[in-house]
Write a protein that holds these residues in place. Structure first.
Motif, PDB file in Angstrom:
ATOM      1  N   VAL A  16       0.841  -1.213   0.000  1.00 55.13           N
ATOM      2  CA  VAL A  16       0.000   0.000   0.000  1.00 55.13           C
ATOM      3  C   VAL A  16       0.870   1.255   0.000  1.00 55.13           C
ATOM      4  O   VAL A  16       0.605   2.199  -0.745  1.00 55.13           O
ATOM      5  CB  VAL A  16      -0.985  -0.006   1.192  1.00 55.13           C
ATOM      6  N   ASP A  17       1.933   1.260   0.813  1.00 58.16           N
ATOM      7  CA  ASP A  17       2.828   2.421   0.851  1.00 58.16           C
ATOM      8  C   ASP A  17       3.467   2.657  -0.517  1.00 58.16           C
ATOM      9  O   ASP A  17       3.541   3.786  -0.996  1.00 58.16           O
ATOM     10  CB  ASP A  17       3.924   2.236   1.903  1.00 58.16           C
ATOM     11  N   TRP A  18       3.919   1.578  -1.162  1.00 57.51           N
ATOM     12  CA  TRP A  18       4.563   1.686  -2.473  1.00 57.51           C
ATOM     13  C   TRP A  18       3.564   2.195  -3.513  1.00 57.51           C
ATOM     14  O   TRP A  18       3.892   3.085  -4.300  1.00 57.51           O
ATOM     15  CB  TRP A  18       5.139   0.323  -2.867  1.00 57.51           C
ATOM     16  N   LEU A  19       2.353   1.640  -3.511  1.00 59.80           N
ATOM     17  CA  LEU A  19       1.334   2.069  -4.479  1.00 59.80           C
ATOM     18  C   LEU A  19       0.921   3.515  -4.256  1.00 59.80           C
ATOM     19  O   LEU A  19       0.699   4.259  -5.212  1.00 59.80           O
ATOM     20  CB  LEU A  19       0.112   1.161  -4.404  1.00 59.80           C
ATOM     21  N   THR A  20       0.815   3.916  -3.002  1.00 55.69           N
ATOM     22  CA  THR A  20       0.438   5.294  -2.680  1.00 55.69           C
ATOM     23  C   THR A  20       1.505   6.263  -3.188  1.00 55.69           C
ATOM     24  O   THR A  20       1.178   7.312  -3.751  1.00 55.69           O
ATOM     25  CB  THR A  20       0.245   5.456  -1.160  1.00 55.69           C
ATOM     26  N   LYS A  21       2.759   5.898  -3.007  1.00 51.46           N
ATOM     27  CA  LYS A  21       3.862   6.734  -3.475  1.00 51.46           C
ATOM     28  C   LYS A  21       3.862   6.829  -4.995  1.00 51.46           C
ATOM     29  O   LYS A  21       4.113   7.888  -5.562  1.00 51.46           O
ATOM     30  CB  LYS A  21       5.188   6.157  -2.973  1.00 51.46           C
ATOM     31  N   LYS A  22       3.543   5.745  -5.678  1.00 48.15           N
ATOM     32  CA  LYS A  22       3.540   5.707  -7.140  1.00 48.15           C
ATOM     33  C   LYS A  22       2.260   6.285  -7.750  1.00 48.15           C
ATOM     34  O   LYS A  22       2.203   6.531  -8.945  1.00 48.15           O
ATOM     35  CB  LYS A  22       3.686   4.257  -7.635  1.00 48.15           C
ATOM     36  N   SER A  27      -1.687   4.380 -11.796  1.00 51.24           N
ATOM     37  CA  SER A  27      -2.652   3.803 -10.866  1.00 51.24           C
ATOM     38  C   SER A  27      -2.731   2.281 -10.977  1.00 51.24           C
ATOM     39  O   SER A  27      -3.244   1.627 -10.083  1.00 51.24           O
ATOM     40  CB  SER A  27      -4.045   4.404 -11.082  1.00 51.24           C
ATOM     41  N   LYS A  28      -2.247   1.713 -12.079  1.00 52.79           N
ATOM     42  CA  LYS A  28      -2.306   0.263 -12.293  1.00 52.79           C
ATOM     43  C   LYS A  28      -0.910  -0.263 -12.600  1.00 52.79           C
ATOM     44  O   LYS A  28      -0.134   0.383 -13.309  1.00 52.79           O
ATOM     45  CB  LYS A  28      -3.239  -0.079 -13.464  1.00 52.79           C
ATOM     46  N   PHE A  29      -0.608  -1.449 -12.073  1.00 55.11           N
ATOM     47  CA  PHE A  29       0.724  -2.024 -12.214  1.00 55.11           C
ATOM     48  C   PHE A  29       0.640  -3.498 -12.582  1.00 55.11           C
ATOM     49  O   PHE A  29      -0.278  -4.192 -12.171  1.00 55.11           O
ATOM     50  CB  PHE A  29       1.498  -1.887 -10.890  1.00 55.11           C
ATOM     51  N   TYR A  30       1.642  -3.957 -13.336  1.00 59.38           N
ATOM     52  CA  TYR A  30       1.779  -5.379 -13.639  1.00 59.38           C
ATOM     53  C   TYR A  30       2.277  -6.104 -12.399  1.00 59.38           C
ATOM     54  O   TYR A  30       2.921  -5.500 -11.538  1.00 59.38           O
ATOM     55  CB  TYR A  30       2.787  -5.591 -14.769  1.00 59.38           C
ATOM     56  N   ILE A  31       2.036  -7.401 -12.319  1.00 61.64           N
ATOM     57  CA  ILE A  31       2.501  -8.173 -11.174  1.00 61.64           C
ATOM     58  C   ILE A  31       4.018  -8.074 -11.045  1.00 61.64           C
ATOM     59  O   ILE A  31       4.544  -8.004  -9.939  1.00 61.64           O
ATOM     60  CB  ILE A  31       2.012  -9.646 -11.232  1.00 61.64           C
ATOM     61  N   GLY A  57     -10.116  -6.900  -0.691  1.00 58.67           N
ATOM     62  CA  GLY A  57     -10.650  -5.621  -1.154  1.00 58.67           C
ATOM     63  C   GLY A  57      -9.697  -4.453  -1.055  1.00 58.67           C
ATOM     64  O   GLY A  57     -10.075  -3.325  -1.344  1.00 58.67           O
ATOM     65  N   GLU A  58      -8.470  -4.686  -0.662  1.00 59.33           N
ATOM     66  CA  GLU A  58      -7.498  -3.594  -0.576  1.00 59.33           C
ATOM     67  C   GLU A  58      -6.992  -3.197  -1.960  1.00 59.33           C
ATOM     68  O   GLU A  58      -6.699  -2.033  -2.207  1.00 59.33           O
ATOM     69  CB  GLU A  58      -6.325  -3.995   0.311  1.00 59.33           C
ATOM     70  N   LEU A  59      -6.897  -4.187  -2.836  1.00 61.35           N
ATOM     71  CA  LEU A  59      -6.488  -3.947  -4.219  1.00 61.35           C
ATOM     72  C   LEU A  59      -7.591  -4.429  -5.145  1.00 61.35           C
ATOM     73  O   LEU A  59      -8.454  -5.202  -4.746  1.00 61.35           O
ATOM     74  CB  LEU A  59      -5.207  -4.719  -4.560  1.00 61.35           C
ATOM     75  N   GLU A  60      -7.538  -3.972  -6.378  1.00 62.11           N
ATOM     76  CA  GLU A  60      -8.429  -4.483  -7.400  1.00 62.11           C
ATOM     77  C   GLU A  60      -7.590  -4.807  -8.621  1.00 62.11           C
ATOM     78  O   GLU A  60      -6.511  -4.255  -8.800  1.00 62.11           O
ATOM     79  CB  GLU A  60      -9.520  -3.475  -7.746  1.00 62.11           C
ATOM     80  N   PHE A  61      -8.078  -5.734  -9.422  1.00 64.06           N
ATOM     81  CA  PHE A  61      -7.348  -6.008 -10.640  1.00 64.06           C
ATOM     82  C   PHE A  61      -8.185  -5.603 -11.835  1.00 64.06           C
ATOM     83  O   PHE A  61      -9.397  -5.552 -11.786  1.00 64.06           O
ATOM     84  CB  PHE A  61      -6.856  -7.464 -10.715  1.00 64.06           C
ATOM     85  N   GLY A  71      -4.136  -2.427  -8.841  1.00 58.76           N
ATOM     86  CA  GLY A  71      -4.035  -1.087  -8.288  1.00 58.76           C
ATOM     87  C   GLY A  71      -4.839  -0.981  -7.007  1.00 58.76           C
ATOM     88  O   GLY A  71      -5.572  -1.895  -6.632  1.00 58.76           O
ATOM     89  N   LEU A  72      -4.688   0.147  -6.331  1.00 60.88           N
ATOM     90  CA  LEU A  72      -5.459   0.383  -5.110  1.00 60.88           C
ATOM     91  C   LEU A  72      -6.935   0.454  -5.449  1.00 60.88           C
ATOM     92  O   LEU A  72      -7.325   0.994  -6.485  1.00 60.88           O
ATOM     93  CB  LEU A  72      -5.022   1.681  -4.437  1.00 60.88           C
ATOM     94  N   LYS A  73      -7.757  -0.073  -4.597  1.00 57.01           N
ATOM     95  CA  LYS A  73      -9.205  -0.090  -4.806  1.00 57.01           C
ATOM     96  C   LYS A  73      -9.711   1.335  -4.991  1.00 57.01           C
ATOM     97  O   LYS A  73      -9.429   2.218  -4.194  1.00 57.01           O
ATOM     98  CB  LYS A  73      -9.879  -0.743  -3.591  1.00 57.01           C
ATOM     99  N   GLY A  74     -10.435   1.555  -6.082  1.00 57.34           N
ATOM    100  CA  GLY A  74     -11.040   2.866  -6.338  1.00 57.34           C
ATOM    101  C   GLY A  74     -10.114   3.877  -6.969  1.00 57.34           C
ATOM    102  O   GLY A  74     -10.505   5.011  -7.173  1.00 57.34           O
ATOM    103  N   GLY A  75      -8.896   3.486  -7.303  1.00 54.08           N
ATOM    104  CA  GLY A  75      -7.939   4.438  -7.857  1.00 54.08           C
ATOM    105  C   GLY A  75      -7.915   4.412  -9.366  1.00 54.08           C
ATOM    106  O   GLY A  75      -8.211   3.405  -9.994  1.00 54.08           O
TER     107      GLY A  75
END
Length: 85
Positions: A16-22, A27-31, A57-61, A71-75
Motif C-alpha cells: 500500500v505504501d509503495w502504491l500510494t507513493k507511485k 494507478s495500475k501495475f503489472y505483477i 478488497g485492498e487492491l483491485e485487478f 491497483g489500489l481499490k477505487g484508484g
C-alpha cells in the motif's frame, strides 16, 4: 520466503505504501512491478500476497483479456468510467 512476506500485515503495508507513493504517476501495475518491493522473494510468494489483497478488497485487478494489472481499490481513471455505457 522473507520475514516480510511471512508477516501479512507488514507485506500489505509495504504494498500500500509503495502504491500510494507511485499513485502520482500511475494507478495500475503489472505483477512484475510488485517484485521490486520484495526483491529477495520468489514471484509466486509475491503473487499470493497481491491476490490475497485483491480478495480482501485492498487492491483491485483490471484485465483487458490479455493483460492483468493491479491497483489500489477505487484508484485511477478506469475505475471512474466503469459501468458507463
Amino acid at each position: 520466503m522473507s520475514e516480510l512476506l511471512d508477516n501479512t500485515e507488514a507485506a500489505t503495508k509495504a504494498v500500500v505504501d509503495w502504491l500510494t507513493k507511485k499513485a502520482k504517476t500511475k494507478s495500475k501495475f503489472y505483477i512484475k512491478d510488485f517484485y521490486k518491493i520484495f526483491p529477495d522473494d520468489k514471484p509466486r510468494a509475491i503473487k499470493k500476497v497481491v491476490n490475497k489483497m485483491v480478495e480482501t478488497g485492498e487492491l483491485e485487478f483490471w484485465s483487458s483479456g490479455s493483460t492483468t494489472m493491479y491497483g489500489l481499490k477505487g484508484g485511477g481513471i478506469q475505475h471512474s468510467s466503469e459501468g458507463e455505457s
